[in-house]
Design an enzyme around this catalytic site. Structure first.
Site, short mmCIF file in Angstrom:
data_model
loop_
_atom_site.label_atom_id
_atom_site.label_comp_id
_atom_site.label_asym_id
_atom_site.label_seq_id
_atom_site.Cartn_x
_atom_site.Cartn_y
_atom_site.Cartn_z
N VAL A 11 0.84 -1.20 0.00
CA VAL A 11 0.00 0.00 0.00
C VAL A 11 0.88 1.26 0.00
CG1 VAL A 11 -1.65 1.32 1.40
CG2 VAL A 11 -1.99 -1.12 1.06
N THR A 121 -5.15 -0.78 7.38
CA THR A 121 -6.48 -1.23 7.80
C THR A 121 -6.46 -1.50 9.29
OG1 THR A 121 -6.87 -2.18 5.64
CG2 THR A 121 -8.22 -3.03 7.44
N PHE A 151 -8.57 1.30 -0.76
CA PHE A 151 -9.42 0.27 -1.36
C PHE A 151 -8.78 -0.39 -2.58
CE2 PHE A 151 -12.16 3.44 0.70
CZ PHE A 151 -12.76 2.63 1.65
N ASN A 207 -14.73 -4.62 2.91
CA ASN A 207 -14.09 -5.90 2.60
C ASN A 207 -14.96 -7.09 3.03
OD1 ASN A 207 -11.90 -4.86 1.32
ND2 ASN A 207 -10.37 -5.49 2.84
N ALA A 251 -17.97 -17.52 -8.75
CA ALA A 251 -17.81 -18.70 -7.89
C ALA A 251 -16.45 -19.32 -8.16
CB ALA A 251 -18.92 -19.70 -8.21
N GLY A 252 -15.90 -19.95 -7.16
CA GLY A 252 -14.57 -20.57 -7.34
C GLY A 252 -14.12 -21.29 -6.10
N GLY A 256 -8.88 -15.60 -1.01
CA GLY A 256 -7.65 -15.69 -0.22
C GLY A 256 -6.99 -14.34 -0.22
N CYS A 259 -5.72 -9.78 2.51
CA CYS A 259 -6.72 -8.86 3.05
C CYS A 259 -7.99 -9.54 3.56
CB CYS A 259 -7.09 -7.83 1.99
SG CYS A 259 -5.66 -6.89 1.43
C1 UGA Z 1 -9.30 -6.64 -1.61
C2 UGA Z 1 -10.39 -5.60 -1.96
O1 UGA Z 1 -10.99 -5.96 -3.22
C3 UGA Z 1 -9.80 -4.20 -2.07
O2 UGA Z 1 -10.83 -3.27 -2.30
C4 UGA Z 1 -9.10 -3.87 -0.75
O3 UGA Z 1 -8.50 -2.59 -0.77
C5 UGA Z 1 -8.02 -4.91 -0.47
O4 UGA Z 1 -8.63 -6.22 -0.41
C6 UGA Z 1 -7.36 -4.57 0.83
O5 UGA Z 1 -8.00 -4.63 1.87
O6 UGA Z 1 -6.19 -4.13 0.82
P1 UGA Z 1 -7.37 -7.92 -3.00
O7 UGA Z 1 -7.24 -8.77 -1.77
O8 UGA Z 1 -6.16 -7.34 -3.61
O9 UGA Z 1 -8.35 -6.67 -2.69
O10 UGA Z 1 -8.06 -8.78 -4.13
P2 UGA Z 1 -9.55 -9.07 -4.66
O11 UGA Z 1 -9.59 -8.75 -6.09
O12 UGA Z 1 -10.57 -8.44 -3.80
O13 UGA Z 1 -9.63 -10.64 -4.50
C7 UGA Z 1 -9.60 -11.27 -3.21
C8 UGA Z 1 -9.86 -12.76 -3.32
O14 UGA Z 1 -11.22 -13.00 -3.69
C9 UGA Z 1 -9.01 -13.47 -4.37
O15 UGA Z 1 -8.56 -14.70 -3.81
C10 UGA Z 1 -9.96 -13.74 -5.52
O16 UGA Z 1 -9.62 -14.90 -6.23
C11 UGA Z 1 -11.27 -13.92 -4.78
N1 UGA Z 1 -12.48 -13.59 -5.59
C12 UGA Z 1 -12.70 -12.31 -6.00
C13 UGA Z 1 -13.40 -14.58 -5.87
O17 UGA Z 1 -13.24 -15.76 -5.50
N2 UGA Z 1 -14.54 -14.25 -6.59
C14 UGA Z 1 -14.78 -12.98 -7.00
O18 UGA Z 1 -15.84 -12.76 -7.63
C15 UGA Z 1 -13.83 -11.99 -6.70
#
Ligand code: UGA
Length: 438
Positions: A11, A121, A151, A207, A251-252, A256, A259
């Site tokens: 960050v 955070t 974010f 989050n 879905a998946g 992880g 965050c």
């Molecule tokens: C997340 C939030 O999206 C950000 O807004 C926030 O700033 C950040 O955490 C933080 O707190 O610093 P990030 O962890 O980088 O961001 O990634 P995401 O894109 O949110 O994905 C998180 C996890 O959810 C991944 O493992 C991804 O594979 C999974 N995911 C995401 C799903 O399984 N399905 C989805 O539809 C979206």
């Protein structure tokens, strides 16, 4: 404006680079001399699209500098951001020792008015604690504390910072608010101003809501598998409702990263601490854990015994466009396969070097080429949503495999196309469409 970022991790570094990009004079501080040496050499310790170019450009322009000296940092910035890690305690609550230490270090270096901004955070009410700490170590210091949660998503951090949906500024002083608004003016984004506690809560609540959306669709995916419906169509159908939205309904294998798992556990602990337990979030966590268990069961149902089975795994990072493997479900999956005796040949476009350094790296074969990872495989598992996996030439994959079984843990592929190519395809929540017919 002159600003300082204390903590040059994910960050801190990306925020510093983006502030420099819009013309501010930024000094990034970190107490890890090796990290600062790396940055001074022009190397970027993380992979983030567009970041290296932006850092190089702004260092050359003299707008972005690095140091290990916190007092120098405090003297430099009118605004001083705290962007240090907030790791979890074993019980899920947040360990705030780094924040507290920075507050103690900042205090004696305050000579003129400063805005101290919490970017990390943190649990609600941390701003108050930071202010109390600074006052204790520097009575009479002229400062205000502001909460300004971040974010950004890994993998699209630069774009998220340059074009944010919103900027949240939690401030209890007009003077601090005015400085923060000037700082963010070049981004031309919507700014929401709140009190400090609300800004702190917005981060954990946002989050947790996103994680809830993911667990919601994952719970629906289990019902789809049991009923023969297709979760992709269900997500499409509910996502077309503007009140729901299609984003974060993929879905998946579950969420992880550094965050969501940490922040959801923290929000549960915070709510319990405040005497209003947020039990819904425990269910969000349970559904998330179950996704991997159901997926493994699916593999076992098909392969019967996993011991001695050659399994190709595409994807090790916790999501696409990053080399980050912290709390990666893909890695958890590989651990479980190895524990059951499977022989894993894995490929990831960016995260392989990180895995090589782990004890797990010695128990699997890391292959530089996704096709070669499939040589002799009895099954191919897709564990991370890298877009290039969806574009892979599966006609070339098939002859390399011992049996054409594909387990798509991120629903990247089209079941009908896979069936046409002669694969037996298993997605997540794709019910009848899950198994392709030759
Ligand atoms: C997340 C939030 O999206 C950000 O807004 C926030 O700033 C950040 O955490 C933080 O707190 O610093 P990030 O962890 O980088 O961001 O990634 P995401 O894109 O949110 O994905 C998180 C996890 O959810 C991944 O493992 C991804 O594979 C999974 N995911 C995401 C799903 O399984 N399905 C989805 O539809 C979206």
């Amino acid at each position: 404006m002159k600003l300082t970022i204390i903590g040059s991790g994910y960050v801190g570094l990306t925020t510093g680079a983006c502030f420099a990009e819009v013309g501010h004079e930024v000094l990034c501080v970190d107490n890890d001399p090796r990290k600062i040496e790396t940055l001074l050499r022009g190397d970027i310790p993380i992979y983030e699209p567009g970041l290296a170019e932006m850092v190089t450009k702004n260092v050359a322009a003299g707008r972005l500098r690095f140091t290990t000296d916190t007092p120098e940092g405090v003297r430099h910035g009118d605004v001083v951001f705290i962007a240090v890690p907030t790791p979890p305690n074993p019980d899920g609550s947040v360990d705030l020792k780094f924040i507290e230490k920075v507050a103690r270090e900042i205090a004696p270096a305050i000579e003129t008015y400063k805005v101290i901004v919490d970017k990390s955070t943190v649990p609600v009410k941390t701003g108050e604690k930071v202010a109390e700490t600074i006052r204790r170590y520097a009575p009479g210091a002229d400062f205000d504390v502001v909460s300004n949660p971040e974010f950004l998503r890994e993998g699209s951090a630069v774009a998220d910072l340059m074009k944010p949906d919103r900027i949240v500024i939690g401030a209890n002083s007009e003077r601090a608010l005015a400085l923060m608004q000037r700082l963010y003016a070049p981004f031309h984004a919507a700014v929401l101003t709140t009190d400090i506690a609300s800004a702190e809560l917005i981060k954990h609540a946002a989050n947790s809501f996103l994680a809830l959306k993911i667990s919601y669709i994952n719970a629906v995916s289990a019902i789809c598998e049991a009923s023969g419906a297709d979760v992709e169509m269900v997500a499409e159908g509910i996502g077309m409702d503007k009140r729901i939205g299609r984003a974060f309904l993929n879905a998946g294998l579950g969420y992880g990263g550094s965050c969501f798992p940490k922040d959801i556990a923290a929000f549960i602990a915070i709510s319990e601490d405040l005497g209003v337990p947020f039990t819904l979030l425990k269910e969000v966590e349970r559904i998330n854990r179950d996704q991997l268990e159901r997926f493994l069961k699916r593999l076992r149902d098909k392969l019967w015994v996993l011991e001695e089975k050659k399994i190709a795994v595409w994807g090790l990072a916790f999501k696409q466009n990053t080399d980050d493997i912290r709390c990666s479900v893909a890695l958890d999956l590989v651990e479980r396969l190895v524990a059951e005796g499977a022989e894993v040949r894995a490929y990831d476009p960016k995260a392989m070097d990180r895995v090589r350094d782990l004890p797990l790296g010695e128990k699997i074969v890391l292959v530089d080429d996704p096709l070669a990872a499939c040589d002799g495989a009895e099954a191919l598992v897709i564990a991370t949503e890298w877009p290039q996996f969806a574009q892979a030439d599966f006609a070339k994959v098939k002859p390399r495999m011992l049996s054409p079984l594909v387990f798509d843990g991120r629903n990247l592929l089209d079941p009908a196309t896979m069936a046409r190519l002669g694969f037996e395809y298993h997605g997540i929540g794709r019910g009848a469409a899950s198994v392709g017919e030759e």
